[in-house]
Motif scaffolding. Sequence first.
Motif, short mmCIF file in Angstrom:
data_model
loop_
_atom_site.label_atom_id
_atom_site.label_comp_id
_atom_site.label_asym_id
_atom_site.label_seq_id
_atom_site.Cartn_x
_atom_site.Cartn_y
_atom_site.Cartn_z
N TYR A 159 0.83 -1.20 0.00
CA TYR A 159 0.00 0.00 0.00
C TYR A 159 0.87 1.26 0.00
CZ TYR A 159 -3.99 -2.95 1.22
OH TYR A 159 -4.98 -3.91 1.22
N ARG A 160 2.14 1.15 -0.37
CA ARG A 160 3.06 2.29 -0.27
C ARG A 160 2.65 3.47 -1.14
NH1 ARG A 160 8.61 -0.79 -1.12
NH2 ARG A 160 7.21 -1.76 -2.63
N SER A 161 2.07 3.23 -2.32
CA SER A 161 1.70 4.36 -3.18
C SER A 161 0.58 5.19 -2.55
CB SER A 161 1.28 3.88 -4.57
OG SER A 161 -0.02 3.34 -4.55
N ALA A 162 -0.13 4.62 -1.59
CA ALA A 162 -1.21 5.34 -0.89
C ALA A 162 -0.74 5.82 0.49
CB ALA A 162 -2.42 4.42 -0.75
N GLY A 163 0.58 5.83 0.71
CA GLY A 163 1.12 6.30 1.97
C GLY A 163 1.19 5.22 3.04
N GLY A 164 1.02 3.96 2.65
CA GLY A 164 0.99 2.87 3.61
C GLY A 164 2.26 2.07 3.65
N ILE A 165 2.11 0.80 3.95
CA ILE A 165 3.25 -0.10 4.10
C ILE A 165 3.16 -1.24 3.10
CG2 ILE A 165 3.40 0.44 6.57
CD1 ILE A 165 2.28 -2.45 7.09
N ALA A 166 4.24 -1.98 3.02
CA ALA A 166 4.27 -3.23 2.26
C ALA A 166 4.77 -4.30 3.20
CB ALA A 166 5.21 -3.11 1.05
N GLY A 167 4.20 -5.50 3.08
CA GLY A 167 4.66 -6.58 3.94
C GLY A 167 3.77 -7.79 3.86
N GLY A 168 3.99 -8.69 4.79
CA GLY A 168 3.19 -9.90 4.87
C GLY A 168 1.77 -9.58 5.27
N VAL A 169 0.85 -10.48 4.94
CA VAL A 169 -0.57 -10.22 5.14
C VAL A 169 -0.92 -9.93 6.60
CG1 VAL A 169 -1.19 -12.67 5.31
CG2 VAL A 169 -2.90 -11.02 4.58
N THR A 170 -0.29 -10.57 7.55
CA THR A 170 -0.61 -10.33 8.96
C THR A 170 -0.22 -8.92 9.37
OG1 THR A 170 -0.42 -12.67 9.49
CG2 THR A 170 -0.19 -11.12 11.32
N ASP A 171 1.00 -8.50 9.02
CA ASP A 171 1.43 -7.14 9.36
C ASP A 171 0.57 -6.09 8.67
OD1 ASP A 171 3.44 -8.14 10.96
OD2 ASP A 171 4.99 -7.99 9.40
N VAL A 172 0.24 -6.33 7.41
CA VAL A 172 -0.56 -5.36 6.67
C VAL A 172 -1.98 -5.30 7.23
CG1 VAL A 172 -1.55 -4.80 4.41
CG2 VAL A 172 0.86 -5.45 4.60
N ALA A 173 -2.56 -6.43 7.57
CA ALA A 173 -3.91 -6.44 8.15
C ALA A 173 -3.93 -5.67 9.47
CB ALA A 173 -4.40 -7.87 8.35
N ASP A 174 -2.91 -5.86 10.29
CA ASP A 174 -2.82 -5.12 11.55
C ASP A 174 -2.70 -3.63 11.31
OD1 ASP A 174 -2.94 -7.56 12.88
OD2 ASP A 174 -0.79 -7.62 13.34
N TRP A 175 -1.89 -3.24 10.33
CA TRP A 175 -1.72 -1.83 9.97
C TRP A 175 -3.05 -1.26 9.47
CZ3 TRP A 175 -2.16 0.33 5.03
CH2 TRP A 175 -1.84 1.68 4.96
N LEU A 176 -3.73 -1.97 8.56
CA LEU A 176 -5.02 -1.51 8.04
C LEU A 176 -6.04 -1.33 9.16
CD1 LEU A 176 -5.41 -3.65 4.80
CD2 LEU A 176 -5.28 -1.14 4.91
N ALA A 177 -6.09 -2.28 10.08
CA ALA A 177 -7.03 -2.21 11.19
C ALA A 177 -6.83 -0.92 11.99
CB ALA A 177 -6.89 -3.43 12.10
N GLU A 178 -5.59 -0.55 12.21
CA GLU A 178 -5.29 0.67 12.97
C GLU A 178 -5.61 1.93 12.16
OE1 GLU A 178 -4.40 3.17 15.95
OE2 GLU A 178 -4.56 0.99 16.10
N VAL A 179 -5.14 1.99 10.92
CA VAL A 179 -5.31 3.18 10.09
C VAL A 179 -6.78 3.43 9.75
CG1 VAL A 179 -4.82 4.12 7.79
CG2 VAL A 179 -2.98 3.14 9.14
N LEU A 180 -7.49 2.38 9.42
CA LEU A 180 -8.87 2.55 8.96
C LEU A 180 -9.85 2.82 10.09
CD1 LEU A 180 -9.06 0.03 5.98
CD2 LEU A 180 -8.74 2.53 5.95
N ARG A 181 -9.39 2.79 11.33
CA ARG A 181 -10.25 3.20 12.45
C ARG A 181 -10.66 4.66 12.28
NH1 ARG A 181 -7.45 2.31 17.81
NH2 ARG A 181 -9.42 3.07 18.55
N ARG A 182 -9.84 5.45 11.59
CA ARG A 182 -10.15 6.86 11.35
C ARG A 182 -11.21 7.05 10.28
NH1 ARG A 182 -4.16 9.00 10.47
NH2 ARG A 182 -3.86 6.84 9.92
N PHE A 183 -11.58 5.95 9.61
CA PHE A 183 -12.57 5.99 8.53
C PHE A 183 -13.70 5.01 8.85
CE2 PHE A 183 -8.47 7.05 6.67
CZ PHE A 183 -8.75 8.19 5.92
N PRO A 184 -14.63 5.38 9.72
CA PRO A 184 -15.66 4.43 10.12
C PRO A 184 -16.64 4.09 8.99
CG PRO A 184 -16.11 6.58 11.05
CD PRO A 184 -14.75 6.66 10.42
N VAL A 185 -16.72 4.94 7.98
CA VAL A 185 -17.57 4.69 6.82
C VAL A 185 -16.66 4.59 5.60
CG1 VAL A 185 -19.44 5.57 5.38
CG2 VAL A 185 -19.49 5.96 7.86
#
Length: 165
Positions: A47-73
């Motif tokens: 997800y680096r082109s969108a300002g995120g990270i690249a990595g294994g699915v577990t690390d990325v899922a954890d990162w998404l869970a944290e970041v997307l809390r700011r976007f409830p909809v």
Amino acid sequence: MTQRVEHTTVMDRLAIDDLVTGYAIAVDDGDWAAYRALFVPEGRADYRSAGGIAGGVTDVADWLAEVLRRFPVRQHLIVNRRIGIQLRDGGAPGDTATVQADYLNPMHLVGPHDAPPGEAAGTSAAPNYTCAGRYLFTARRAAGGWRLSEVVVHEKWRQLLPTST
């Protein structure tokens, strides 16, 4: 191409399309167990082109869970899907595929006027943040069906609308 090969190809295309839809639903619903289950164990996301990270699915899922809390909809619209299935000798469908698909993702970014969960909201939940671009999904046939081996996001644009007070 025989009818059996044609049938297998159609069924594979439908399964791969369903996999991409499952991806959008898992991210939009914040269902991180379902997100992880879409991938092969060694699956990766970028997800680096969108300002995120690249990595294994577990690390990325954890990162998404944290970041997307700011976007409830949030609501992914994944369109213009171009599915390519690798062919074996003889034209039968192989065990790997790619999907190129455009996305439009309207979301509501929680701002300073939004109330915490459980309290009366201070603003509308209408989208105030939109991003769009193209996904490149790589999929592999696994024991339980098609699974993602890689997801790469190529964000093309984003827009943040001002919030009203």
